[in-house]
Design a protein around this motif. Structure first.
Motif, PDB file in Angstrom:
ATOM      1  N   LEU A  58      11.721  -9.344   3.356  1.00  0.00           N
ATOM      2  CA  LEU A  58      10.354  -9.830   3.569  1.00  0.00           C
ATOM      3  C   LEU A  58       9.454  -8.856   4.318  1.00  0.00           C
ATOM      4  N   ALA A  59       9.760  -7.556   4.244  1.00  0.00           N
ATOM      5  CA  ALA A  59       8.875  -6.557   4.847  1.00  0.00           C
ATOM      6  C   ALA A  59       8.724  -5.381   3.880  1.00  0.00           C
ATOM      7  N   PHE A  60       7.644  -4.625   4.061  1.00  0.00           N
ATOM      8  CA  PHE A  60       7.331  -3.580   3.070  1.00  0.00           C
ATOM      9  C   PHE A  60       8.376  -2.476   3.040  1.00  0.00           C
ATOM     10  N   LYS A  61       9.200  -2.377   4.073  1.00  0.00           N
ATOM     11  CA  LYS A  61      10.255  -1.356   4.083  1.00  0.00           C
ATOM     12  C   LYS A  61      11.150  -1.470   2.832  1.00  0.00           C
ATOM     13  N   GLY A  87      14.718  -4.489  14.404  1.00  0.00           N
ATOM     14  CA  GLY A  87      14.514  -5.591  13.455  1.00  0.00           C
ATOM     15  C   GLY A  87      14.362  -5.163  12.015  1.00  0.00           C
ATOM     16  N   ASP A  88      13.165  -4.721  11.645  1.00  0.00           N
ATOM     17  CA  ASP A  88      12.836  -4.568  10.232  1.00  0.00           C
ATOM     18  C   ASP A  88      13.559  -3.441   9.493  1.00  0.00           C
ATOM     19  N   THR A  89      13.583  -2.248  10.077  1.00  0.00           N
ATOM     20  CA  THR A  89      14.127  -1.103   9.361  1.00  0.00           C
ATOM     21  C   THR A  89      15.609  -1.279   9.086  1.00  0.00           C
ATOM     22  N   THR A 102       1.580 -11.306  11.355  1.00  0.00           N
ATOM     23  CA  THR A 102       0.820 -10.621  12.414  1.00  0.00           C
ATOM     24  C   THR A 102       0.478  -9.168  12.063  1.00  0.00           C
ATOM     25  N   HIS A 103       1.299  -8.507  11.249  1.00  0.00           N
ATOM     26  CA  HIS A 103       1.003  -7.120  10.882  1.00  0.00           C
ATOM     27  C   HIS A 103      -0.127  -7.073   9.854  1.00  0.00           C
ATOM     28  N   THR A 104      -0.031  -7.952   8.868  1.00  0.00           N
ATOM     29  CA  THR A 104      -1.080  -8.046   7.862  1.00  0.00           C
ATOM     30  C   THR A 104      -2.380  -8.494   8.537  1.00  0.00           C
ATOM     31  N   VAL A 133      -4.462  -0.174   6.007  1.00  0.00           N
ATOM     32  CA  VAL A 133      -3.014  -0.092   6.136  1.00  0.00           C
ATOM     33  C   VAL A 133      -2.544  -0.307   7.581  1.00  0.00           C
ATOM     34  N   PRO A 134      -1.866  -1.427   7.844  1.00  0.00           N
ATOM     35  CA  PRO A 134      -1.274  -1.639   9.174  1.00  0.00           C
ATOM     36  C   PRO A 134      -0.247  -0.528   9.437  1.00  0.00           C
ATOM     37  N   SER A 135      -0.447   0.247  10.492  1.00  0.00           N
ATOM     38  CA  SER A 135       0.306   1.497  10.616  1.00  0.00           C
ATOM     39  C   SER A 135       1.061   1.631  11.929  1.00  0.00           C
ATOM     40  N   GLY A 136       2.187   2.336  11.845  1.00  0.00           N
ATOM     41  CA  GLY A 136       3.008   2.638  13.017  1.00  0.00           C
ATOM     42  C   GLY A 136       3.431   4.087  12.969  1.00  0.00           C
ATOM     43  N   ASN A 137       4.461   4.355  12.200  1.00  0.00           N
ATOM     44  CA  ASN A 137       4.959   5.725  12.064  1.00  0.00           C
ATOM     45  C   ASN A 137       4.217   6.547  11.019  1.00  0.00           C
ATOM     46  N   PHE A 138       3.178   5.992  10.424  1.00  0.00           N
ATOM     47  CA  PHE A 138       2.306   6.711   9.491  1.00  0.00           C
ATOM     48  C   PHE A 138       2.988   7.001   8.154  1.00  0.00           C
ATOM     49  N   GLY A 139       4.082   6.291   7.843  1.00  0.00           N
ATOM     50  CA  GLY A 139       4.759   6.526   6.577  1.00  0.00           C
ATOM     51  C   GLY A 139       3.992   5.890   5.429  1.00  0.00           C
ATOM     52  N   ASN A 140       3.569   4.662   5.625  1.00  0.00           N
ATOM     53  CA  ASN A 140       2.878   3.926   4.577  1.00  0.00           C
ATOM     54  C   ASN A 140       1.575   4.628   4.186  1.00  0.00           C
ATOM     55  N   VAL A 141       0.710   4.854   5.159  1.00  0.00           N
ATOM     56  CA  VAL A 141      -0.608   5.409   4.825  1.00  0.00           C
ATOM     57  C   VAL A 141      -0.503   6.882   4.417  1.00  0.00           C
ATOM     58  N   THR A 164       2.215  -6.174   4.834  1.00  0.00           N
ATOM     59  CA  THR A 164       3.450  -5.439   5.126  1.00  0.00           C
ATOM     60  C   THR A 164       4.615  -6.341   5.528  1.00  0.00           C
ATOM     61  N   ALA A 165       4.352  -7.586   5.853  1.00  0.00           N
ATOM     62  CA  ALA A 165       5.465  -8.523   6.106  1.00  0.00           C
ATOM     63  C   ALA A 165       5.030  -9.915   5.686  1.00  0.00           C
ATOM     64  N   ALA A 166       6.017 -10.748   5.375  1.00  0.00           N
ATOM     65  CA  ALA A 166       5.703 -12.131   5.012  1.00  0.00           C
ATOM     66  C   ALA A 166       5.608 -12.979   6.281  1.00  0.00           C
ATOM     67  N   PRO A 173       5.442  -6.220  16.189  1.00  0.00           N
ATOM     68  CA  PRO A 173       6.415  -5.298  16.795  1.00  0.00           C
ATOM     69  C   PRO A 173       6.782  -4.099  15.928  1.00  0.00           C
ATOM     70  N   SER A 174       6.639  -4.209  14.610  1.00  0.00           N
ATOM     71  CA  SER A 174       7.005  -3.076  13.768  1.00  0.00           C
ATOM     72  C   SER A 174       5.984  -1.952  13.851  1.00  0.00           C
ATOM     73  N   MET A 175       4.898  -2.182  14.577  1.00  0.00           N
ATOM     74  CA  MET A 175       3.896  -1.141  14.760  1.00  0.00           C
ATOM     75  C   MET A 175       3.840  -0.678  16.206  1.00  0.00           C
ATOM     76  N   ASP A 176       4.854  -1.065  17.007  1.00  0.00           N
ATOM     77  CA  ASP A 176       4.854  -0.678  18.420  1.00  0.00           C
ATOM     78  C   ASP A 176       5.490   0.693  18.576  1.00  0.00           C
TER      79      ASP A 176
HETATM   80  C1  LIG Z   1       7.230  -0.493   9.435  1.00  0.00           C
HETATM   81  C2  LIG Z   1       6.144  -1.493   9.397  1.00  0.00           C
HETATM   82  C3  LIG Z   1       4.795  -1.138   9.582  1.00  0.00           C
HETATM   83  C4  LIG Z   1       4.363   0.272   9.901  1.00  0.00           C
HETATM   84  O1  LIG Z   1       4.533   1.151   8.824  1.00  0.00           O
HETATM   85  P1  LIG Z   1       4.554   2.725   9.028  1.00  0.00           P
HETATM   86  O2  LIG Z   1       4.969   3.288   7.736  1.00  0.00           O
HETATM   87  O3  LIG Z   1       5.577   2.986  10.114  1.00  0.00           O
HETATM   88  O4  LIG Z   1       3.190   3.151   9.437  1.00  0.00           O
HETATM   89  C5  LIG Z   1       3.829  -2.131   9.479  1.00  0.00           C
HETATM   90  N1  LIG Z   1       4.176  -3.419   9.249  1.00  0.00           N
HETATM   91  C6  LIG Z   1       5.448  -3.789   9.070  1.00  0.00           C
HETATM   92  C7  LIG Z   1       5.763  -5.226   8.839  1.00  0.00           C
HETATM   93  C8  LIG Z   1       6.492  -2.855   9.135  1.00  0.00           C
HETATM   94  O5  LIG Z   1       7.771  -3.258   8.965  1.00  0.00           O
END
Ligand SMILES: *Cc1c(COP(=O)(O)O)cnc(C)c1O
Length: 476
Positions: free
Chosen positions: A117-120, A150-152, A399-401, A261-269, A423-425, A318-321
């Motif tokens: 249930l997450a974009f990973k 959690g997610d990864t 919360t990420h979306t 794009v909800p972003s953390g590690n910048f992989g998605n965007v 990015t997550a359900a 938390p996946s963007m912390d």
């Molecule tokens: C990993 C994740 C992100 C952040 O994505 P990045 O590719 O790290 O920028 C955003 N939302 C969710 C739900 C994630 O699991």
């Protein structure tokens, strides 16, 4: 296609050669020597394809050393409606990343319909199958070692479970994940999946992984590998859904579309940036962060100032912390017109605990030529957005979306279509949804009783000897 390193000191290699590695040997990130480019005619052809055919057209350019028939099979196996079955619109499951229209120019694209249930999952499902293929054909094996909050970790486990030649050791902080996340990982009974709960916090898990990786002899002997977010295979797989989303909302190829794009590690965007470089008419890439705003600062001011781990906030997304964005180096390499010398200068500062600032001309190119803008959200804003979207449209977002939603509302141009990536359900973050709407979000049927399934997990003290001993006994 040949791959180089952002730091300029790696011999060119093909896709299968870089796939299993982490950092390039010179400490940089691997990247195509040149991005493919699609003409408008070709884009028009691509716009008619289903997800699997589109993925094949794109990934066969990046993984051109895998025979076409084999790649085709890997893609069909990775992106099936049976695997990506958790859409809020089950009748649209065959689309893999269905679009929901919010208003005339605002859309959300579901990337969270996979097993965890997450974009990973979008990238990990492909990675699992392509890892198995490459390892088996080279008669090699790998023991993946990772730490997760959690997610990864769960996305990696669901992608690798049951695969030949791949073993997963995943460390998680004992008792610190949500009951749902725990159940999701620990209920896996597959022989090649090893859940290790560490009696400590996430940082201690990560430190253990780092210590194992510093032991070159152990690492070589037990073929220790990783599937972290700098893996090129993950980025490549993510490029596909930008094309799919664009084609789904644009009336004609050429129309400008923005992505948020909800972003953390910048992989998605980063994948969105590459799609744009490949000729997809993305107008702006809107980077959305939460209170951990290192990327928002960078895209506003040109100053990249990674935070210290202890200055990273725990938030409701938390996946963007994150304190630093590990994939940013790939984009900055392009931004610097691919000068490895300039890039090395900047990252030397970062790696010595410092920061860097772009000059005015480069900052301008980042906004004008590359189309990047950014914004951030607070917890209150996210909760508000979840409530708002539910009451207006009867849709639950997580919360990420919601972070993407808040930032899109602030920055969107109402005359241009904007796609917020989901990015997550919502089901994954039940507590926050209840806080925002007073209601529990629906959960896919097959996950309803997941918390009561039997579990398989080894609990250990945060002790490197204990961990290494466990790996020795259970490695491939
Ligand atoms: C990993 C994740 C992100 C952040 O994505 P990045 O590719 O790290 O920028 C955003 N939302 C969710 C739900 C994630 O699991």
């Amino acid at each position: 296609m040949q791959y180089i390193s952002t730091r300029g000191k790696m011999n060119k290699e093909n896709f299968s050669e870089i796939l299993l590695g982490g950092l390039a040997p010179d400490g940089g990130l691997t990247i195509p020597e040149k991005y493919p480019y699609f003409s408008k005619e070709k884009l028009t052809e691509l716009s008619k394809l289903n997800y699997q055919d589109l993925a094949f057209e794109i990934l066969s350019l990046f993984a051109d050393d895998i025979p076409a028939n084999d790649l085709r099979k890997i893609i069909d196996k990775s992106y099936s409606a049976e695997i990506f079955c958790n859409s809020r619109n089950p009748e649209k499951a065959t689309e893999i990343t269905p679009i929901t229209k919010i208003d005339n120019t605002l859309f959300i694209q579901e990337l969270s319909n996979g097993p965890t249930l997450a974009f990973k999952d979008m990238a990990m499902q492909f990675l699992g199958n392509v890892f198995e293929y490459v390892l088996t054909s080279r008669n090699e094996k790998i023991n993946i070692l990772g730490a997760t909050s959690g997610d990864t970790g769960s996305a990696a486990e669901y992608a690798m479970k049951g695969k030949n030649a791949v073993n997963v050791f995943m460390l998680s902080p004992a008792g610190k994940m949500s009951p749902f996340q725990r159940a999701q990982m620990y209920s896996l009974q597959d022989k090649n999946i090893h859940n290790i709960a560490v009696k400590s916090m996430f940082d201690a898990c990560q430190d253990l992984v780092k210590s194992v990786n510093k032991n070159a002899e152990f690492k070589e002997k037990y073929k220790i590998g990783a599937v972290n977010s700098i893996n090129w295979g993950r980025i490549a797989a993510q490029i596909v859904y930008y094309f799919k989303g664009y084609f789904a909302v644009a009336e004609n190829v050429g129309e400008a579309v923005d992505f948020c794009v909800p972003s953390g590690n910048f992989g998605n965007v980063c994948a969105g940036h590459i799609a744009k470089q490949m000729g997809l008419p993305i107008h702006r890439l809107i980077v959305a962060t939460n209170e951990n705003d290192v990327l928002d600062e960078f895209f506003k001011t040109g100053k990249y100032s990674p935070r210290k781990d202890e200055d990273t906030y725990q938030t409701s997304s938390p996946s963007m912390d994150i304190s630093k964005a590990s994939n940013l180096e790939r984009f900055v390499f392009d931004l610097l017109a691919r000068s490895s010398d300039k890039l090395r200068d900047l990252w030397e500062k970062v790696e010595n605990g410092g920061e860097f600032e772009l000059d005015a001309q480069t900052l301008n190119a980042m906004h004008e030529k590359y189309g990047f803008v950014s914004g951030k959200s607070t917890h209150a804003e996210r909760i508000n957005a979840i409530g708002d979207v539910y009451s207006k449209y009867q849709i639950f977002i997580d919360t990420h979306t919601a972070d993407g939603f808040v930032v899109a509302q602030k920055l969107r141009d109402k005359n241009t279509k904007t796609i917020v990536l989901e990015t997550a359900a919502a089901a994954k973050f039940e507590e926050n949804i209840v806080e925002a709407t007073g209601k529990k979000p629906p959960r896919p049927k097959h996950l309803e009783n997941i918390e009561s399934l039997p579990t398989k997990v080894e609990t250990i003290e945060p002790d490197i000897k204990v961990l290494m001993d466990y790996i020795e006994r259970n490695s491939l």
